[in-house]
Design an enzyme around this catalytic site. Structure first.
Site, PDB file in Angstrom:
ATOM      1  N   ASP A  33      30.508  36.308  41.475  1.00 59.39           N
ATOM      2  CA  ASP A  33      31.550  35.588  41.729  1.00 59.39           C
ATOM      3  C   ASP A  33      31.181  34.003  41.923  1.00 59.39           C
ATOM      4  O   ASP A  33      31.882  33.147  41.654  1.00 59.39           O
ATOM      5  CB  ASP A  33      32.628  36.162  42.461  1.00 59.39           C
ATOM      6  CG  ASP A  33      33.270  37.317  41.799  1.00 59.39           C
ATOM      7  OD1 ASP A  33      34.370  37.101  41.326  1.00 59.39           O
ATOM      8  OD2 ASP A  33      32.635  38.293  41.796  1.00 59.39           O
ATOM      9  N   GLY A  47      37.822  38.496  37.319  1.00 59.86           N
ATOM     10  CA  GLY A  47      36.412  38.555  36.963  1.00 59.86           C
ATOM     11  C   GLY A  47      36.359  37.029  36.679  1.00 59.86           C
ATOM     12  O   GLY A  47      36.827  36.339  35.963  1.00 59.86           O
TER      13      GLY A  47
END
EC number: 5.3.1.23
Length: 384
Positions: A253, A65
């Site tokens: 991301d 993450g």
């Protein structure tokens, strides 16, 4: 590899389990991670005593993450500094552990800069390790604060985009507390809607091939008491067609300077479906995920993962120590697999980008640059 993992790998009692924490132990400081590869069956903590152990945890998705990778990277540099390892070498190893998530390099660079600044100060050179750890803790705290602001801004945006009722939100991959120092990014918005009594349904994509949605988002939704339903990724189209989705919420991301969004593979098809069905497609990410040095989406390096994650099914998720050939084959022997970890959504398919500094809608290069310059209100025209 030096001391890859400490011998202590303790099962964790049910309850609130932090994704990451720094811990001082008699034998020296360690970085403790909730091993996300073992969820939802087990809540197990992984203890990293050195940077190679942390790099392995990053590459095998024990910790993952974008925001949390930044925090882990910063703590990794601090771990090297406090334990007396080569900080420059540690920083290089960490920064390149996964290429697509810009937050990892950001956290590493920030902690390394704090270390080098302290070394240059004649009065503070002896405190370089402490300064590095303080910077990592500051980043951890800032991410939690950013998460709360994104949740507030995202909920307000949802109320504008979907007036007159509860929200049926579709999400992809995992964007909750498991990826953040706080409650997450996109999932934090859904959580705020749930607490306000406005979340009718959270649709959770399985997120193949590593099932971050099924294993992690569903796990977090269940713990939060949300009304949620799990679906295979290729069932999303039928949900849109039946009018069951009010908005799509995803994380990111890396966001390029032009507003292109790299996120878990499968995000781009959702954006195309959302555009066709006139459903808002909203990206929720901290400003640190915006990379103004990456000019366009085509310049984003997309991580390519091992083919056996696709061609085999393992009881332990691929990457968690499973070697090729040890899983149950689901494709003919020797089959080649295309397994990008991410895809890139162009800005024209993104309704809005929500950050802790504000909201950009429509998504433009100028709007993103303005947002990165400092806290703003909504930038651009009324989202629609």
């Amino acid at each position: 590899m030096a001391d890859q993992f400490a011998a202590s790998m303790a099962s964790v009692e049910p309850g609130s389990v932090p994704s990451l924490r720094w811990e001082e132990r008699p034998e020296g400081p360690v970085l403790v991670l909730l091993d996300q590869r073992r969820l939802p069956a087990e809540e197990v903590e992984l203890v990293c005593t050195d940077v190679p152990a942390l790099v392995d945890a990053v590459r095998t998705l024990a910790v993952r993450g974008a925001p949390l990778l930044g925090i882990a990277g910063a703590y990794g540099v601090a771990l090297a500094a406090v334990r007396g390892f080569d900080v420059a070498e540690a920083a290089e190893l960490l920064a390149h552990a996964r290429p697509t998530a810009v937050n990892l390099a950001y956290g590493v660079q920030r902690a390394r800069a704090a270390y080098e600044k302290a070394l240059r100060d004649p009065l503070g050179s002896g405190q370089a390790a402490a300064a590095t750890l303080a910077e990592a803790r500051a980043l951890h705290r800032e991410d939690a604060e950013a998460s709360a602001r994104m949740a507030e801004r995202g909920l307000a945006l949802l109320a504008e985009l979907v007036p007159g009722g509860g929200f049926r939100v579709l999400t992809h991959c995992n964007t909750g507390a498991l990826v953040s120092g706080g409650e997450g990014t996109a999932f934090a918005v859904a959580g705020a809607a749930h607490r306000a009594g406005r979340l009718r349904r959270l649709w959770v994509d399985e997120t193949r091939p590593l099932l971050q949605g099924a294993r992690l988002t569903a796990y977090e939704a269940a713990r939060a008491g949300m009304a949620y339903t799990l679906l295979t990724d290729n069932a999303a189209g039928s949900l849109f067609a039946s009018g069951e989705v009010d908005a799509v919420l995803i994380g990111a991301d890396r966001i390029a300077a032009d507003g292109s969004v790299a996120n878990k593979v499968g995000s781009y098809p959702l954006a195309v479906l959302a555009r066709y069905h006139h459903v808002p497609f909203v990206v929720v990410a901290p400003v640190s995920t915006v990379d103004l040095s990456t000019p366009t989406g085509s310049a984003i390096e997309v991580e390519q993962r091992a083919g056996h994650e696709v061609t085999e099914f393992t009881v332990v998720p691929p990457g968690a120590g499973a070697e090729p050939g040890t899983g149950v084959p689901v494709a003919p022997l020797g089959a080649q697999a295309y397994n990008p970890a991410f895809d890139v959504t162009p800005p024209e398919l993104v309704t809005a980008i929500v950050t802790e500094n504000g909201v950009v809608s429509p998504v433009t290069r100028a709007g993103l640059a303005e947002l990165c310059a400092g806290p703003q209100q909504a930038s651009g025209s009324e989202p629609g």
